[in-house]
Motif scaffolding. Sequence first.
Motif, PDB file in Angstrom:
ATOM      1  N   ASP A 200      -6.786  15.997   7.303  1.00  0.00           N
ATOM      2  CA  ASP A 200      -6.223  15.014   7.182  1.00  0.00           C
ATOM      3  C   ASP A 200      -6.123  14.932   5.617  1.00  0.00           C
ATOM      4  O   ASP A 200      -6.829  14.640   4.688  1.00  0.00           O
ATOM      5  N   GLU A 202      -4.134  14.354   3.190  1.00  0.00           N
ATOM      6  CA  GLU A 202      -3.688  13.109   2.095  1.00  0.00           C
ATOM      7  C   GLU A 202      -5.144  12.370   1.981  1.00  0.00           C
ATOM      8  O   GLU A 202      -5.114  11.719   1.115  1.00  0.00           O
ATOM      9  N   GLU A 238     -11.022   9.209  11.424  1.00  0.00           N
ATOM     10  CA  GLU A 238      -9.981   8.995  11.791  1.00  0.00           C
ATOM     11  C   GLU A 238      -9.487   7.577  11.988  1.00  0.00           C
ATOM     12  O   GLU A 238      -8.576   7.477  11.333  1.00  0.00           O
ATOM     13  N   GLU A 241      -7.958   7.592   8.417  1.00  0.00           N
ATOM     14  CA  GLU A 241      -6.937   7.827   8.446  1.00  0.00           C
ATOM     15  C   GLU A 241      -5.619   7.897   8.404  1.00  0.00           C
ATOM     16  O   GLU A 241      -4.242   7.172   8.143  1.00  0.00           O
ATOM     17  N   ASP A 242      -5.623   6.385  10.249  1.00  0.00           N
ATOM     18  CA  ASP A 242      -4.641   5.492  10.202  1.00  0.00           C
ATOM     19  C   ASP A 242      -4.728   4.988   9.500  1.00  0.00           C
ATOM     20  O   ASP A 242      -3.174   4.599   9.452  1.00  0.00           O
ATOM     21  N   ALA A 244      -4.596   4.764   6.036  1.00  0.00           N
ATOM     22  CA  ALA A 244      -4.238   5.913   5.288  1.00  0.00           C
ATOM     23  C   ALA A 244      -2.745   5.843   5.556  1.00  0.00           C
ATOM     24  O   ALA A 244      -1.757   5.261   4.482  1.00  0.00           O
ATOM     25  N   ARG A 245      -1.873   5.834   6.438  1.00  0.00           N
ATOM     26  CA  ARG A 245      -0.900   6.237   7.089  1.00  0.00           C
ATOM     27  C   ARG A 245      -0.197   4.885   6.860  1.00  0.00           C
ATOM     28  O   ARG A 245       1.322   4.352   6.371  1.00  0.00           O
ATOM     29  N   ARG A 246      -0.582   3.487   7.240  1.00  0.00           N
ATOM     30  CA  ARG A 246      -0.098   2.857   7.421  1.00  0.00           C
ATOM     31  C   ARG A 246      -0.305   1.726   5.416  1.00  0.00           C
ATOM     32  O   ARG A 246       0.968   0.477   5.702  1.00  0.00           O
ATOM     33  N   ASP A 248      -0.690   3.138   2.411  1.00  0.00           N
ATOM     34  CA  ASP A 248      -0.884   3.730   1.680  1.00  0.00           C
ATOM     35  C   ASP A 248      -0.220   2.848   0.156  1.00  0.00           C
ATOM     36  O   ASP A 248      -0.286   3.441  -1.178  1.00  0.00           O
TER      37      ASP A 248
END
Length: 321
Positions: A200, A202, A238, A241-242, A244-246, A248
Amino acid sequence: MVRVTPTRTLAALLSLGLLTAACSSDDPPPPPTGPSGNSSGMVAVAASVDLYTKDPQRVDLGLVMPDNSFVSFGTVDVAFSLVGDAAHPGPTTTATFVPTFGTPERSDGPAVTQPNEGRGVYEATDVVFDTAGVWVAEVTADVEGLGSQTAQASFAVQEHPSLPAPGDRAQPTENLTVDSKGVPLAAIDSRAATKGSIPDPELHEWTIARAIAEGRPALVAFATPVFCVSRFCGPVTEMVEDLARRYDDRAVFIHVEIWKDYDQQVLNQAALDWLRMPNGDLTEPWLFLIGADGTISDRWSSMWSESEVETELEALPPMRG
């Protein structure tokens, strides 16, 4: 010497399924007080860390059965009381089940589950403790097939928090990133030890210090997915991370690995800066939300609801640039 410790007694957390191979404390907090008024043997375990008085707190509780199955889903009733003072009633509330990230949702009430069916904690929110001391949470659950079950868990409440808390200025920490030189990848993310790369990246581009300096809100997870003292660290990382994708456009997202060198038992300085307790212990996982002004606006220990964090991220204005 700094020790990475579970949040409650070793035996209780092994029963709860929270613990993998890890260090344990020589002076653990009070143990669960066990089944009370039920024949099933259901045990309650307090999973929250660094509880303190006056401010609203989240209190996480795990429920486990003698065969190492769990009680999961739905809601339970919780009554808090101060140990040794029967005339000092505490708050009463309803606690809602918070599953680990990736656990299928269920809308039914509490049920006995196996680890692959349901793993998580019951979270009581906005609990205010007016007095420091040892408190007891009495949990009553209407368990499918068993009826009403009651168990108790004891835990310490301090006058003031020992770790960074909402309202505190965030420390401008120079945590390791993908740009850090001369460190093994596993010091940046322990999963690199088995995967050969950081899964990950990012989450490893920003330092906390840079986010504060640039006035960026930051969601910071402290966890060691491979060498965790609880099986929550992988799923909560995790989850971040999820998010962060939505989201950012609302914040920067940072994962701080706990171990710099697990084999040599060397901890990352960033983890020490934020999580070292006065007795030398270090507990994880933790999640901190830092505002654009560099002040901690919220924090979570052990486990957290993705929807709860989402609500706070959605309340942030979109970042510029």
